[in-house]
Enzyme design. Structure first.
Site, PDB file in Angstrom:
ATOM      1  N   GLY A 120     -55.027 -79.511   5.162  1.00  0.00           N
ATOM      2  CA  GLY A 120     -56.344 -79.047   4.776  1.00  0.00           C
ATOM      3  C   GLY A 120     -57.141 -80.069   3.989  1.00  0.00           C
TER       4      GLY A 120
ATOM      5  N   ASP B  12     -43.784 -77.331  -5.076  1.00  0.00           N
ATOM      6  CA  ASP B  12     -44.517 -78.601  -5.060  1.00  0.00           C
ATOM      7  C   ASP B  12     -45.093 -78.885  -6.445  1.00  0.00           C
ATOM      8  OD1 ASP B  12     -45.453 -80.923  -3.900  1.00  0.00           O
ATOM      9  OD2 ASP B  12     -47.207 -79.994  -2.970  1.00  0.00           O
TER      10      ASP B  12
HETATM   11  P1  ADP Z   1     -53.822 -80.411  -1.362  1.00  0.00           P
HETATM   12  O1  ADP Z   1     -52.863 -81.084  -2.301  1.00  0.00           O
HETATM   13  O2  ADP Z   1     -53.151 -79.563  -0.349  1.00  0.00           O
HETATM   14  O3  ADP Z   1     -54.808 -81.368  -0.780  1.00  0.00           O
HETATM   15  P2  ADP Z   1     -54.782 -78.955  -3.706  1.00  0.00           P
HETATM   16  O4  ADP Z   1     -54.889 -77.471  -3.734  1.00  0.00           O
HETATM   17  O5  ADP Z   1     -53.708 -79.584  -4.495  1.00  0.00           O
HETATM   18  O6  ADP Z   1     -54.722 -79.366  -2.174  1.00  0.00           O
HETATM   19  O7  ADP Z   1     -56.181 -79.545  -4.169  1.00  0.00           O
HETATM   20  C1  ADP Z   1     -56.443 -80.933  -4.060  1.00  0.00           C
HETATM   21  C2  ADP Z   1     -57.089 -81.438  -5.339  1.00  0.00           C
HETATM   22  O8  ADP Z   1     -58.302 -80.726  -5.602  1.00  0.00           O
HETATM   23  C3  ADP Z   1     -56.241 -81.226  -6.581  1.00  0.00           C
HETATM   24  O9  ADP Z   1     -55.315 -82.250  -6.788  1.00  0.00           O
HETATM   25  C4  ADP Z   1     -57.290 -81.176  -7.677  1.00  0.00           C
HETATM   26  O10 ADP Z   1     -57.679 -82.480  -8.048  1.00  0.00           O
HETATM   27  C5  ADP Z   1     -58.468 -80.510  -6.986  1.00  0.00           C
HETATM   28  N1  ADP Z   1     -58.496 -79.051  -7.225  1.00  0.00           N
HETATM   29  C6  ADP Z   1     -57.863 -78.089  -6.514  1.00  0.00           C
HETATM   30  N2  ADP Z   1     -58.114 -76.855  -7.021  1.00  0.00           N
HETATM   31  C7  ADP Z   1     -58.935 -77.035  -8.076  1.00  0.00           C
HETATM   32  C8  ADP Z   1     -59.578 -76.148  -9.021  1.00  0.00           C
HETATM   33  N3  ADP Z   1     -59.415 -74.819  -8.975  1.00  0.00           N
HETATM   34  N4  ADP Z   1     -60.374 -76.703  -9.969  1.00  0.00           N
HETATM   35  C9  ADP Z   1     -60.552 -78.041 -10.034  1.00  0.00           C
HETATM   36  N5  ADP Z   1     -59.995 -78.908  -9.182  1.00  0.00           N
HETATM   37  C10 ADP Z   1     -59.182 -78.438  -8.214  1.00  0.00           C
HETATM   38 MG    MG Z   2     -51.967 -80.660  -4.099  1.00  0.00          MG
END
Ligand code: ADP
Ligand code: MG
Length: 354
Positions: free
Chosen positions: A34, A168
């Site tokens: 994603g 994770d």
């Molecule tokens: P993935 O690792 O699958 O790409 P994440 O859910 O870890 O997805 O989100 C990616 C990045 O987006 C995180 O490392 C963080 O920096 C930012 N992020 C995700 N959720 C939030 C949130 N609720 N508020 C602020 N930043 C966020």
């Molecule tokens: Mg992540």
């Protein structure tokens, strides 16, 4: 049944969103499953310039992530970023995908903060909202790291008590909630599993991040009868949970974060990978790792041991109770919170024990 009705009514009154409601901002992350953006609502000009929401456009696995987030928001909402809404978005040319929406909690993950030269004082300033004029030193650094560890373990205990194993846990998946509680919260339930109802049992083993993963390949022993892989609610006995202690997988990862906070040299990817190799060679025994590195340790490494050795070595004791080869020998999040490392009552308890 009551819970079901409550959840339904709560859902009914929560705002719902559609694709066209959002104005995409900065890309925050992109993985195999994603893309994550900072977004604002098109009809809310006040939020337009910054974007006070986070949107994840996920692949088919998004369904499980929505399920996990819904469960967290009902059972242990303070553990994770505020989840607002998740839905199936059908109109894309590339095919259907799941969209997930959270509140934007803040700019900084624990990873960002740890990579700054100012760590852990930058965290102290974030938590207190002001910079302290106190002299810097080991004792003060230890107290800040204690606070971070307590917040992490508190959030983790919430998840584990709910029956969710995150799988994770790493600094990139821990966000400082500037907009909310001014504490650290867990994000990214994309690899999470709920063993009590058999949701996402083991099908995503390949997702595990090798830098932070505990040595056990599967979080349930191979003798465990296989659970359904699709999101169907099939009650799994809590006894099974007790027997296999799958939550200890997250404890190992959290222990590695503790280690990285104490030892600045282990914060880089390459050094963490090298450390993992050394630890494996030592049979995942931190005590024997210490014996091999301490005699020829740099002054920086020695400073890390010094920090963990404060107050009779209770920090080192906690660390070694988290990073162990056998899951059943690792402490739980709840037991770790009661460890003498945290707080004066604990210190007293320790002096009684000695
Ligand atoms: P993935 O690792 O699958 O790409 P994440 O859910 O870890 O997805 O989100 C990616 C990045 O987006 C995180 O490392 C963080 O920096 C930012 N992020 C995700 N959720 C939030 C949130 N609720 N508020 C602020 N930043 C966020
Ligand atoms: Mg992540």
């Amino acid at each position: 049944w009551d819970m079901f009705v409550l959840a339904f009514v709560e859902r009914l009154f929560r705002p719902t969103y559609r694709k066209d409601d959002f104005v995409l901002g900065k890309k925050l992350g992109e993985g195999a499953f994603g893309v994550v953006y900072r977004v604002s609502l098109a009809k809310n000009p006040a939020s337009k310039k910054e974007g006070d929401l986070v949107l994840k456009k996920a692949t088919e696995y998004g369904a499980v992530e929505i399920w996990m987030n819904e469960r967290v928001r009902r059972a242990c909402s303070s553990s994770c970023a505020d989840f607002l809404y998740g839905f199936l978005e059908n109109s894309s040319k590339k095919g259907a995908g799941y969209w997930l929406l959270w509140r934007f909690e803040g700019e900084a993950t624990l990873s960002d903060l740890m990579l700054s030269k100012d760590f852990p004082y930058n965290v102290e300033a974030m938590i207190l909202g002001e910079v302290q004029a106190l002299p810097k030193g080991l004792g003060r650094e230890n107290r800040i790291i204690q606070t971070i560890m307590r917040q992490l373990l508190f959030a983790l205990d919430g998840l584990h008590t709910t029956g969710i194993v995150h799988r994770d846990i790493k600094p990139q998946n821990i966000i400082f909630s500037e907009a909310g509680s001014r504490t650290f919260k867990i994000i990214d339930l994309g690899a999470a599993t709920d063993l009590r109802v058999g949701i996402n049992y083991i099908p995503k083993e390949f997702l595990l991040d090798p830098r932070y993963a505990a040595p056990e390949q599967y979080i349930m022993s191979t003798q465990t009868p296989s659970a359904p892989s699709a999101p169907v609610a099939t009650a799994l006995s809590p006894v099974l949970w007790q027997m296999n202690l799958p939550d200890r997988f997250d404890i190992y990862s959290t222990g590695l974060i503790f280690l990285q906070m104490a030892f600045p040299s282990l914060r880089s990817d390459s050094n963490l990978i090298q450390f993992n190799r050394q630890l494996k060679r030592c049979g995942y025994d931190l005590v024997s790792w210490r014996k091999t590195v301490e005699p020829r340790a740099s002054s920086e490494l020695r400073r890390g041991f010094e920090l963990l050795d404060l107050d009779g070595g209770i920090g080192w004791e906690l660390l070694t109770s988290m990073v162990r080869y056998k899951a059943r020998q690792r402490t739980s999040a709840k037991a770790a919170l009661a460890h003498p490392y945290f707080g004066r009552e604990g210190l007293l308890a320790l002096s009684f024990m000695q």
